[in-house]
Design an enzyme around this catalytic site. Structure first.
Site, mmCIF file in Angstrom:
data_model
loop_
_atom_site.group_PDB
_atom_site.id
_atom_site.type_symbol
_atom_site.label_atom_id
_atom_site.label_comp_id
_atom_site.label_asym_id
_atom_site.label_seq_id
_atom_site.Cartn_x
_atom_site.Cartn_y
_atom_site.Cartn_z
ATOM 1 N N HIS A 17 0.838 -1.207 0.000
ATOM 2 C CA HIS A 17 0.000 0.000 0.000
ATOM 3 C C HIS A 17 0.869 1.252 0.000
ATOM 4 C CE1 HIS A 17 -3.177 -2.553 2.255
ATOM 5 N NE2 HIS A 17 -3.626 -2.373 1.022
ATOM 6 N N LYS A 41 -15.744 -7.922 4.233
ATOM 7 C CA LYS A 41 -14.530 -8.275 4.972
ATOM 8 C C LYS A 41 -14.777 -8.178 6.474
ATOM 9 C CE LYS A 41 -11.369 -6.729 1.355
ATOM 10 N NZ LYS A 41 -10.213 -5.877 1.041
ATOM 11 N N ARG A 90 -1.405 -6.455 -8.279
ATOM 12 C CA ARG A 90 -0.345 -7.391 -7.927
ATOM 13 C C ARG A 90 -0.232 -8.527 -8.928
ATOM 14 N NH1 ARG A 90 -2.963 -8.140 -2.146
ATOM 15 N NH2 ARG A 90 -4.607 -8.414 -3.654
ATOM 16 N N SER A 128 -2.992 -7.721 2.765
ATOM 17 C CA SER A 128 -3.381 -7.565 4.168
ATOM 18 C C SER A 128 -3.944 -8.863 4.732
ATOM 19 C CB SER A 128 -4.420 -6.448 4.315
ATOM 20 O OG SER A 128 -3.870 -5.202 4.003
#
Length: 165
Positions: A17, A41, A90, A128
């Site tokens: 990040h 989440k 990514r 994360s």
């Protein structure tokens, strides 16, 4: 003034990040980091804790502002006067998801462009979700998150209890 928005859950903020924030900030006069609640989440940290974490880690970056939001991304971007949304990629799986989201966002507001930044090769594996999983099993996370964040994650894991012990 050209404004961009970089939205995310940041639970916790990672070195990946931070890389996207630093690089994204170079593209605009002001980069607004939008810390969101995400109904899909289960966060380890509250929105307030994540805001404090992100603000602390970005305090030395000129033109970076950190705010919470709980709305459609395009509504948030418009309220911030943003011309672009910054997203980090990514892997191919990220691209497929982000491409679809960018298309939907364009349908909602075609005045805001989505800009994709490829993750630094060394940081591509970091997520994360994986950082939290590693920490919950007692693994070292210091290669994945800023130093002060390591302490916060470890303290939270001690509070909620490690898995596999």
């Amino acid at each position: 003034m050209r404004t961009g928005v970089y939205p995310g859950t940041f639970d916790p903020i990672t070195l990946g990040h931070m890389d996207i924030i630093r690089r994204g900030a170079k593209l605009v006069d002001k980069l607004v980091i939008g810390v969101t609640t995400n109904a899909s989440k289960s966060p380890m940290f509250t929105v307030e804790e994540r805001l404090a974490m992100v603000r602390r880690e970005t305090a030395d970056l000129p033109g970076v502002e950190v705010v919470a939001f709980d709305s459609l991304l395009m509504d948030f971007a418009e309220s911030m006067g943003a011309a672009i949304i910054v997203r980090g990629l990514r892997a191919v799986a990220d691209f497929e998801y982000e491409y679809q989201m960018a298309g939907m966002n364009q349908q909602l507001n075609n005045r805001v462009e989505t800009v994709f930044l490829m993750a630094d090769v060394a940081l591509q594996p970091i997520a994360s979700r994986l950082v939290k999983e590693i920490a919950l099993y007692g693994g070292a996370i210091d290669r994945f998150v800023p130093k002060r964040v390591v302490q916060e994650v470890v303290a939270r894991v001690e509070k909620i209890g490690k898995k596999g012990s």
